[in-house]
Write an enzyme that holds these catalytic residues in place. Structure first.
Site, PDB file in Angstrom:
ATOM      1  N   ALA A   1      42.974   4.743   6.389  1.00 18.19           N
ATOM      2  CA  ALA A   1      43.807   5.007   6.082  1.00 18.19           C
ATOM      3  C   ALA A   1      43.431   4.388   4.416  1.00 18.19           C
ATOM      4  O   ALA A   1      43.919   5.037   3.258  1.00 18.19           O
ATOM      5  CB  ALA A   1      44.600   3.534   6.837  1.00 18.19           C
TER       6      ALA A   1
ATOM      7  N   GLU B   1      34.290  -2.917   2.478  1.00 19.17           N
ATOM      8  CA  GLU B   1      34.096  -2.753   3.609  1.00 19.17           C
ATOM      9  C   GLU B   1      33.161  -3.493   3.785  1.00 19.17           C
ATOM     10  O   GLU B   1      31.586  -3.568   3.674  1.00 19.17           O
ATOM     11  CB  GLU B   1      33.179  -1.418   3.801  1.00 19.17           C
ATOM     12  CG  GLU B   1      33.426  -1.336   5.154  1.00 19.17           C
ATOM     13  CD  GLU B   1      33.549  -1.439   6.423  1.00 19.17           C
ATOM     14  OE1 GLU B   1      34.592  -0.737   6.042  1.00 19.17           O
ATOM     15  OE2 GLU B   1      33.972  -2.237   7.320  1.00 19.17           O
TER      16      GLU B   1
ATOM     17  N   ASN C   1      36.582   1.838  12.173  1.00 23.41           N
ATOM     18  CA  ASN C   1      36.419   2.572  13.636  1.00 23.41           C
ATOM     19  C   ASN C   1      36.929   3.854  13.933  1.00 23.41           C
ATOM     20  O   ASN C   1      36.711   4.176  14.736  1.00 23.41           O
ATOM     21  CB  ASN C   1      37.994   1.260  14.674  1.00 23.41           C
ATOM     22  CG  ASN C   1      37.764   1.660  16.435  1.00 23.41           C
ATOM     23  OD1 ASN C   1      36.283   0.734  16.512  1.00 23.41           O
ATOM     24  ND2 ASN C   1      38.568   2.143  16.485  1.00 23.41           N
TER      25      ASN C   1
ATOM     26  N   GLY D   1      38.277   9.245  18.966  1.00 26.76           N
ATOM     27  CA  GLY D   1      38.198  10.563  19.138  1.00 26.76           C
ATOM     28  C   GLY D   1      38.653  11.776  18.679  1.00 26.76           C
ATOM     29  O   GLY D   1      38.295  12.799  18.772  1.00 26.76           O
ATOM     30  N   GLY D   2      39.284  11.661  17.104  1.00 26.81           N
ATOM     31  CA  GLY D   2      39.348  12.634  16.812  1.00 26.81           C
ATOM     32  C   GLY D   2      40.847  13.809  16.460  1.00 26.81           C
ATOM     33  O   GLY D   2      40.685  14.924  16.046  1.00 26.81           O
TER      34      GLY D   2
ATOM     35  N   ARG E   1      49.687   5.608  28.586  1.00 29.27           N
ATOM     36  CA  ARG E   1      48.656   4.695  28.442  1.00 29.27           C
ATOM     37  C   ARG E   1      48.671   3.570  29.058  1.00 29.27           C
ATOM     38  O   ARG E   1      47.919   2.725  30.477  1.00 29.27           O
ATOM     39  CB  ARG E   1      48.419   4.683  26.811  1.00 29.27           C
ATOM     40  CG  ARG E   1      47.411   5.388  26.518  1.00 29.27           C
ATOM     41  CD  ARG E   1      46.400   5.313  25.087  1.00 29.27           C
ATOM     42  NE  ARG E   1      45.845   6.398  24.924  1.00 29.27           N
ATOM     43  CZ  ARG E   1      45.814   6.112  23.179  1.00 29.27           C
ATOM     44  NH1 ARG E   1      45.614   5.997  22.558  1.00 29.27           N
ATOM     45  NH2 ARG E   1      44.953   7.571  23.223  1.00 29.27           N
TER      46      ARG E   1
ATOM     47  N   GLU F   1      46.453   0.252  11.219  1.00 32.08           N
ATOM     48  CA  GLU F   1      46.452  -0.916  11.791  1.00 32.08           C
ATOM     49  C   GLU F   1      46.570  -2.152  12.446  1.00 32.08           C
ATOM     50  O   GLU F   1      47.240  -3.165  12.808  1.00 32.08           O
ATOM     51  CB  GLU F   1      45.012  -0.240  13.147  1.00 32.08           C
ATOM     52  CG  GLU F   1      45.344  -0.850  14.486  1.00 32.08           C
ATOM     53  CD  GLU F   1      44.482  -0.937  15.312  1.00 32.08           C
ATOM     54  OE1 GLU F   1      42.885  -0.018  15.067  1.00 32.08           O
ATOM     55  OE2 GLU F   1      44.311  -1.646  16.522  1.00 32.08           O
TER      56      GLU F   1
ATOM     57  N   ILE G   1      45.646   8.753  14.185  1.00 28.94           N
ATOM     58  CA  ILE G   1      45.485   8.636  12.861  1.00 28.94           C
ATOM     59  C   ILE G   1      46.593   9.586  11.286  1.00 28.94           C
ATOM     60  O   ILE G   1      45.947   9.079  10.709  1.00 28.94           O
ATOM     61  CB  ILE G   1      44.425  10.545  12.985  1.00 28.94           C
ATOM     62  CG1 ILE G   1      43.397  10.272  14.108  1.00 28.94           C
ATOM     63  CG2 ILE G   1      44.175  10.950  11.674  1.00 28.94           C
ATOM     64  CD1 ILE G   1      42.285  10.439  14.118  1.00 28.94           C
TER      65      ILE G   1
END
Lengths: 514, 514
Positions: free
Chosen positions: A65, A84, A92, A97-98, A344, A477, A493
């Site tokens: 983001a 950062e 993160n 996981g892409g 999940r 997030e 994402i």
């Protein structure tokens, strides 16, 4: 009664709260982890007389983001800096996981998948138990295909087929060729560099500086910060001529903060996240009266392996082999206990209810799509056996029970219907019968925090009185509402790229202050 | 992009937000109800030079919690004032159902019920899905019997048998003789009067006044306030020499605020609460950086009748006849769809999933314990029929489907097991066969908001940094954590009395400021 805010007791700057067991220590062990900050003085005028630096747009956080926001803000003509707190960029996202979900993409056209933003929206709301803020979820779905296209233009490489993840009605997830979020973050970082946007690591956000007129005008940071030492670093005030964008991520690693919202997610539950996924950015936004949304919904990853730290790599075996092409059984009973492709939350809750580890199992036919299998075997995360009996023995499952479970499952598969738990069988799914057999322990880890601060569709931060906070944007997030109660895999994402881009564009166009 | 906080736009004092459809109107219709307040100026020094009045302890709210706090604070030697925004005292408590849960009571001893605070705690945590703050829930359970005893000393009259409510392992609920919370509130009000504690109605809390040293020192109120006109009333600053206690209740009537946390609880969902159950007290505490806990958990009452306003009386038919001795069917299918004695959340969610009204049905044998049946019939809330066919016709249910459902239910009952939904049959339950038959429409109403601000066991308000806010206490529905995700019936009064008393005692002993 003790008064811990006694004005005579000088609180250290951003000092850790000591778990004193006194009146404020409301939960056992709650200060055992996470970044609880010292109480801050209620300051009247926070704006410094002299700024150390000035830039149009300050972006806090360097994940999907934040990087998307920085790229768009710079492209729109603004000067930008990215802050950062950790020693390396990527937050993160770089260990994500892409997988990125999108509706109406070229890959779907190629595979003749009938999809639409409306369907993607409906899937998200169904998983989200209707807690989604509709206009945010719809915005994510409508801009999802464009988000993927945007990453492709940045140079992101995807596998040439869609992945079909649990909870999605159709295959709609692009998968980076290296099976990692780094496949997106690295091209984003390259673009940031190409654009000449400075990215300052080890830079801790201490304050968002809001003026008496209500406008956010900059930030107070500590450079040369050494996470998690909240006393480290050197103070600097950075003026934001146009806006500040909060893209500081979630709080899955913040044991104390997450336990206040859901005491079940205690020290026995690890997290898939990098250590910096703590709550202080979110808390700083709440200090400015950002409206808190659905903070108690913390997602646990059901595919996590307790035998490795953090996200690890075992999840790849779970999501690409054991869940779609194999089974998950409870160690104590040797039986299946849930649809391995349920959402999940359903799966994570079901695993925790077993009281003992669950075990994911697949045979040689089931691992044909599993990347990094050799590495998982080398690390001992996944184990390989010549027979089901040997697997059962290694995982301390009663052999006969496991064999019975596998036979029942194979019978369901042959019949074309999972009469036990209603798992939708993959077309290319085969009976569990071909050695070698693979097994992995499963226990949920805190993975994503759905709740956060309230945004509108312009990525403006909304306050307790339902007004936007001038000069403050957010994405990713740290925000709540997009995913409701439960986030679907691969929607993160999309969320980050869509709202990161919106925040960046709008921040760059925000009214400069004199 | 519009900037709604533009400093050039003067915001009206406590003015309603207009739903403009602009950047901040993030949810359709979200400003349609509730008490959204205008954006307040971030004030540096809020403490007035001169106070209009002074008192040791200011109690905001006059329900169970506020009155308990006032009585204890006065008994401990403090001067006290109670502020109530509505024209009459009692808040939502005065229309409450009058059931209070307690473990280890004289009634339980008489009935030889084996109970303990630990069991009461476990029941609450089970219903609360483990989201309960353990130390708060345990405090409620441990002090529950004493809370009942305290009300008895105030003159509260209870029925002479325990009531066994859903989710409680044993019968542990005292029931006021008039089946209403008024049976407790009225003796509390009498005690307040006897003690000489002033109770000011039509008095709106605008601000909790916190000094630069971090301490709460008083409140700014508007007297002669006419709910819900946020422009009405005359300003007054009241100094609190020792403390302010927030007992302003929940936000089940605050359509806009509750929809931000759970968009499903929209304008189609009414509330059982009195109109004053809005969020502005909670929001004011959040402005002072009280930590928000689990705000998205809003309890819907599955026993509510959509054909009457507010709590009404139809719920009595549902909980004493249709649910334990009859059935609930979906209007569209004529079929049962859930265990009629499941927990509130399960039932309410199930009803909403039917998409149409559900209908509660009982026969003459099923209403033998139903109070106020005549009144319900007179008001047309419950309807009476000579035959099941006539009932089906009136409620637009397919006759044959309903008859089939009743026959199936009766067969389960005869067999001693509800094979359809696992409802535990009452010992004295009879088949649905004896005319007349009674029917009532069912649609959930917002009933209780489990979330709120964080407290410790001393009833101190805890801030974002896990410190207590000096001089600020709270009790009752404004707080979160005691009930976790789902509150059990009859635990609300216990919560209010226990923490109200703690807040009152501690506030009276708090450090006075000079």
């Amino acid at each position: 009664m003790t008064d811990q805010n006694d004005s005579k007791n000088k609180v250290t700057r951003r000092g850790f709260l000591k778990a004193t067991g006194g009146a404020t220590a409301t939960m056992a062990g709650m200060a055992a982890g996470g970044l609880i900050l010292g109480s801050k003085r209620l300051e009247a005028a926070e704006i410094p007389n002299k700024w150390d630096e000035a830039v149009d747009v300050v972006v806090v956080g360097s994940g999907f983001a934040g990087l998307a926001a920085a790229i768009e803000a710079k492209a729109a003509g603004a000067s930008v800096v990215i802050l950062e707190k950790m020693p390396t960029p990527g937050g993160n996202s770089i260990i994500n996981g892409g997988l990125i979900a999108a509706a109406g993409t070229p890959l779907q056209a190629k595979e003749k998948v009938d999809d639409s933003p409306e369907l993607m929206y409906q899937d998200a709301v169904k998983a989200g138990l209707g807690l989604n803020h509709p206009e945010l979820t719809m915005m994510m779905a409508r801009q999802s295909a464009e988000a993927v296209e945007w990453t492709v233009k940045l140079g992101v490489k995807y596998k040439d087929r869609n992945t079909h993840l649990g909870g999605h009605s159709v295959p709609r997830s692009y998968y980076t060729t290296n099976s990692s979020g780094a496949g997106i973050v690295r091209p984003q970082l390259a673009k940031v560099k190409e654009l000449g946007v400075p990215l300052v690591t080890r830079c801790f956000l201490d304050r968002i500086l809001r003026d008496d007129d209500g406008r956010v005008k900059g930030v107070r940071v500590y450079e040369d910060y050494r996470f998690p030492d909240t006393e480290s670093g050197k103070m600097k005030n950075i003026r934001a001529n146009r806006a500040v964008i909060m893209a500081t991520g979630g709080f899955a690693q913040d044991l104390s903060f997450r336990m206040l919202q859901d005491p079940k997610v205690d020290e026995k539950v690890e997290s898939t996240n990098q250590p910096g996924a703590t709550a202080e950015g979110l808390i700083e936004a709440l200090r400015l009266h950002a409206n808190p949304i659905q903070l108690s919904w913390i997602q646990l990853g059901p595919w996590a392996c307790p035998d490795e730290k953090g996200m690890g790599i075992g999840y790849i075996f779970a999501i690409s082999a054991a869940f779609p092409y194999g089974i998950m059984v409870a160690r104590e009973t040797g039986q299946r206990f849930v649809n391995e492709l349920a959402d999940r939350k359903v799966r994570a809750d079901a695993i925790m209810k077993t009281g003992s580890f669950a075990v994911g199992i697949a045979d040689q036919e089931g691992v044909f799509r599993t990347a990094k299998l050799d590495t998982m075997l080398e690390r001992g995360v996944v184990k390989k056996f010549d027979s089901l009996e040997a697997l059962a023995e290694a995982f301390k499952i009663q052999k006969e029970w496991l064999k019975k479970t596998v036979a029942e499952y194979n019978a369901h598969l042959k019949g074309g219907e999972d009469k036990a738990f209603g798992k939708p069988f993959q077309k290319d799914c085969k009976p569990i019968a071909s050695p070698p057999f693979y097994g992995m322990n499963l226990w949920p880890k805190a993975h994503h925090t759905m709740g956060g601060i309230q945004l509108n569709t312009e990525a403006q931060v909304i306050d307790l009185y339902q007004k936007s906070i001038p000069g403050l944007y957010a994405a990713g997030e740290i925000s709540g509402g997009v995913h409701g109660a439960v986030r679907l895999g691969s929607n993160a994402i999309t969320d980050c790229i869509v709202f990161g881009r919106i925040a960046g564009k709008n921040a760059a166009m925000d009214r400069p202050w004199a």
